[in-house]
Each structure stands twice: as C-alpha cells, then as structure tokens.
Design an enzyme around this catalytic site. Structure first.
Site, PDB file in Angstrom:
ATOM      1  N   GLU A  57      30.590 -55.457  28.606  1.00 31.16           N
ATOM      2  CA  GLU A  57      29.767 -56.570  28.441  1.00 31.16           C
ATOM      3  C   GLU A  57      29.407 -57.315  27.787  1.00 31.16           C
ATOM      4  OE1 GLU A  57      27.869 -53.904  32.138  1.00 31.16           O
ATOM      5  OE2 GLU A  57      26.737 -54.360  30.776  1.00 31.16           O
ATOM      6  N   LEU A  86      28.894 -57.488  34.822  1.00 31.11           N
ATOM      7  CA  LEU A  86      27.403 -56.908  34.408  1.00 31.11           C
ATOM      8  C   LEU A  86      28.070 -55.249  35.874  1.00 31.11           C
ATOM      9  CD1 LEU A  86      25.288 -58.682  34.096  1.00 31.11           C
ATOM     10  CD2 LEU A  86      26.612 -57.879  32.569  1.00 31.11           C
ATOM     11  N   ALA A  87      29.299 -54.327  35.823  1.00 33.91           N
ATOM     12  CA  ALA A  87      29.575 -53.694  36.573  1.00 33.91           C
ATOM     13  C   ALA A  87      29.799 -52.580  36.065  1.00 33.91           C
ATOM     14  CB  ALA A  87      30.074 -54.058  37.766  1.00 33.91           C
ATOM     15  N   GLU A  88      29.244 -51.463  35.361  1.00 36.60           N
ATOM     16  CA  GLU A  88      30.047 -50.170  34.467  1.00 36.60           C
ATOM     17  C   GLU A  88      30.743 -49.560  35.931  1.00 36.60           C
ATOM     18  OE1 GLU A  88      25.619 -51.986  32.894  1.00 36.60           O
ATOM     19  OE2 GLU A  88      26.166 -51.144  35.072  1.00 36.60           O
ATOM     20  N   GLN A 110      27.014 -50.084  27.499  1.00 38.80           N
ATOM     21  CA  GLN A 110      26.470 -51.094  27.244  1.00 38.80           C
ATOM     22  C   GLN A 110      25.268 -50.704  26.451  1.00 38.80           C
ATOM     23  OE1 GLN A 110      24.265 -54.849  28.036  1.00 38.80           O
ATOM     24  NE2 GLN A 110      25.693 -56.043  26.323  1.00 38.80           N
ATOM     25  N   ASP A 112      22.953 -46.452  26.521  1.00 39.27           N
ATOM     26  CA  ASP A 112      23.175 -45.083  27.513  1.00 39.27           C
ATOM     27  C   ASP A 112      22.730 -44.945  28.787  1.00 39.27           C
ATOM     28  OD1 ASP A 112      20.599 -45.684  26.352  1.00 39.27           O
ATOM     29  OD2 ASP A 112      20.923 -44.407  24.583  1.00 39.27           O
ATOM     30  N   GLY A 113      21.579 -45.493  28.984  1.00 39.25           N
ATOM     31  CA  GLY A 113      20.924 -46.073  30.752  1.00 39.25           C
ATOM     32  C   GLY A 113      21.708 -46.475  31.775  1.00 39.25           C
ATOM     33  N   PHE A 114      22.580 -47.125  30.905  1.00 42.33           N
ATOM     34  CA  PHE A 114      23.214 -48.173  31.842  1.00 42.33           C
ATOM     35  C   PHE A 114      24.667 -46.989  32.539  1.00 42.33           C
ATOM     36  CE2 PHE A 114      22.252 -52.313  29.325  1.00 42.33           C
ATOM     37  CZ  PHE A 114      20.743 -51.825  30.246  1.00 42.33           C
ATOM     38  N   PRO A 117      25.212 -45.419  36.445  1.00 46.29           N
ATOM     39  CA  PRO A 117      25.465 -46.393  37.554  1.00 46.29           C
ATOM     40  C   PRO A 117      27.442 -45.912  37.911  1.00 46.29           C
ATOM     41  CG  PRO A 117      24.471 -47.972  36.318  1.00 46.29           C
ATOM     42  CD  PRO A 117      24.619 -46.981  35.669  1.00 46.29           C
ATOM     43  N   HIS A 157      17.035 -48.048  27.287  1.00 44.21           N
ATOM     44  CA  HIS A 157      17.644 -48.797  26.187  1.00 44.21           C
ATOM     45  C   HIS A 157      18.093 -47.419  25.318  1.00 44.21           C
ATOM     46  CE1 HIS A 157      17.980 -52.221  27.949  1.00 44.21           C
ATOM     47  NE2 HIS A 157      18.408 -52.997  27.689  1.00 44.21           N
TER      48      HIS A 157
END
Length: 350
Positions: A57, A86-88, A110, A112-114, A117, A157
């Site tokens: 991303e 935007l699709a991990e 992008q 760690d918290g992302f 998914p 984040h």
C-alpha cells in the site's frame, strides 16, 4: 561520490517520517539510518535479481508511509515496485502466487496492526507450502512489517505481532535492532527459500550506524551479545535492545545484553552460554505478558538450564491490555525502570 535524493518533511497517520535522505549510491562503508539501510537492502536485492518484486500500500508513488521504498519505482519501474489495493489478505495471496511462478516477492504490510486481515493467508498458505510439497517448492517471500511502539502512533499502528508468527511453524521471524542488522537480515531474508516475517522496529528507524555493505552480517538464526556482563543476562530484541543497553549503563549490577535478532529459528546456544555464565535471566519484550515470546523463552531456559540458575527467569513486558492511546504509551511499554526492577528482584532471590 554519494548521490542524495532530497525530500520534504512529511507525517503519515500521525507518525514522523525518518529524517535524512535516502542514498542511492554509497561507498562500501557508510553511516545510515535504519530506514536508509532497509531502502538500500531492497535496492541492492532488486539490482542483483530481476525476480525481486516490492509492492504494498503506497510503496511506489508515495514511497511508503515512512519513505522506506522511496525511489525504487523510479529506479526499477512500475512492473517491479507497485502499489496495491488496501487489502492485506490479497497482498499475501498475490505473494504466494508470484512465488509459485518463480518470483521473489517482498510485500509490505503498512503497519503491524494491519497484518491481522492477512493472517489466514500467512498461516494457511504462506507458512505451509514447503511442507505441503515435501520441500520441492520454494516459498521465498519476505513480508516487511513496520512493528512495535514507541512513536506515539494512533490505534492499530503499534502492535507486537511476533508471537503469532513464531508460533506458526514454517515461518522464519527476524527483528533487527541496528541499521547494519536491518540491511543484512533483509538481504539474508530475501535470499532464503522459506518465507520470512521481517519485523521493523519503528522507533529505531532514525538510529544511525556505520554499515558495511560488502561484509555480510550474521545470518538468520544467530544472536549477538551486545554487551558483556557477569550478574544478569538480559534477553531482548528490536527497539528494546537500546533500552537494555541504556539500563546496563546506569545499573548497579553488571548486565549482559543478548540481542536475539532472529526469533525463529532461535539461537538458544548463545542464550544458554550467557545464562550459564550469569546464573540469572530477564526476558524483555513489548507485547503483552501472557503467552508472549518471553514466556516461551523463560520456559525453555528453566527446562534446559535449571541447575545453572540462581533465581527464576523474570519478564519485563507490556501489560495484558490492548495497546493504549499514545498519551499512555510510555506507561505501558517496558522501560529502563521496569527492567532494573526485574534485575534487582533476580539478584535478591537466592
């Protein structure tokens, strides 16, 4: 001559941008920030093998939130460094497919918290292909994830996801603490046949160090003793290595600081040699205490080094709560005081 690309200051998602320029032509030994070292490792890997692809991303047009991938799309073209939706989950799924077709993907999640998914793709497919094919199919995917806290970022984040990946058989997991390690661990990861989760401690992006770009650093699976001592072994990784070294400077005790660098595979031999010498161990990590990486390490030390220990293995960690708002981050994260309290407790116990 060193060529420099200037860039304006910028903040993304409430996070500061790494200071200093990204360097595109360097001498063999030069001073770099960790951000610059990662950028250079990606550049050199892409220059050395046209199968290496970098994507995620905003990594191409923007150069990433932290500008880690700045200049790569301009240098290597949009076919080798490109932006994704935007699709991990799709990012990791694409990576698996590309690896099966002979490419060497280096996707970026992008923040760690992302990564959550993408968890199903990483656990169900990325980690299992080598075993599923009895080692006949390589899965050379390096997943870069800016990780951990210490920068005052907003929700989602700043997370410590390392335990999920270490618990997943089939994944290698590395965490650099210095620019030199950032460069060489990434080069080793991209060259590996197995998938590697490369966790970048965001708070260390701006730390500077002389990096030798021609002398390979220690490989994946090798820890480093950052400071020798006699009283207590402090075992940690990533951004907390600096915290442990700061504590060692002011402690009344003699602390030995072991930087794990690689969480899976784990260099337990280096850990064991240090603990046998000091007789005491404190494990330090940012994540929650319960079932954190420190729990596994404490259990293994107790199982294999029981008769070498002078006191129980202690842990200096985050709390068993969700990661707090930025204004409470310093209270939540383990720091020098929490570590030194564990050190004194270990020394008082018979």
């Amino acid at each position: 001559m060193t060529q420099i690309i200037d860039r304006p200051p910028l903040r993304g998602d409430g996070t500061p941008e790494p200071d200093g320029p990204i360097l595109t032509e360097l001498p063999s030994v030069t001073t770099l920030t960790m951000a610059q070292a990662i950028n250079r490792a990606l550049h050199d890997a892409m220059a050395g093998d046209d199968r290496v692809l970098v994507f995620g991303e905003d990594v191409a047009a923007l150069g990433g939130v932290f500008r880690i991938t700045e200049g790569l799309a301009q240098t290597f073209g949009e076919q080798r460094c490109f932006d994704t939706p935007l699709a991990e989950s799709a990012i990791i799924g694409i990576s698996v497919g590309l690896a099966l077709r002979g490419f060497i993907p280096v996707p970026e999640i992008q923040f760690d918290g992302f990564a959550y998914p993408a968890f199903d793709q990483m656990v169900s497919h990325l980690a299992k292909y080598r075993m599923r094919t009895r080692g006949q199919v390589d899965m050379p995917v390096t997943v870069r994830i800016p990780s951990f806290g210490g920068i005052g970022a907003v929700e989602h984040h700043s997370e410590s996801t390392e335990t999920y990946w270490v618990h997943t058989a089939g994944l290698k997991v590395v965490v650099p603490s210095t620019p030199s390690d950032a460069y060489w661990l990434l080069r080793h990861a991209i060259a590996a046949r197995d998938p590697v989760i490369y966790l970048e401690p965001k708070r260390r992006y701006w730390g500077r160090e002389a990096v030798n770009l021609t002398a390979p650093g220690p490989p994946i699976g090798k820890a480093t003793v950052r400071r020798t001592g006699d009283d207590v072994t402090v075992i940690t990784y990533g951004g907390l290595v600096g915290t442990a070294l700061n504590a060692a400077e002011i402690a009344d005790r003699s602390l030995e600081v072991v930087d794990l660098r690689s969480l899976s595979p784990l260099d337990f031999d280096t850990v064991a040699a240090s603990v046998r010498k000091t007789g005491r161990a404190v494990v330090m990590h940012e994540g929650a205490r319960t079932l954190g990486f420190g729990a596994e390490l404490a259990a293994r030390i107790s199982e294999e080094l029981f008769y070498d220990l002078e006191s129980p293995v202690l842990r200096a960690t985050g709390f068993d709560t969700p990661y707090p708002p930025a204004r409470l981050e310093k209270v939540w994260l383990p720091g020098v005081d929490r570590l030194l309290d564990c050190v004194e407790t270990a020394m008082r116990r018979p």
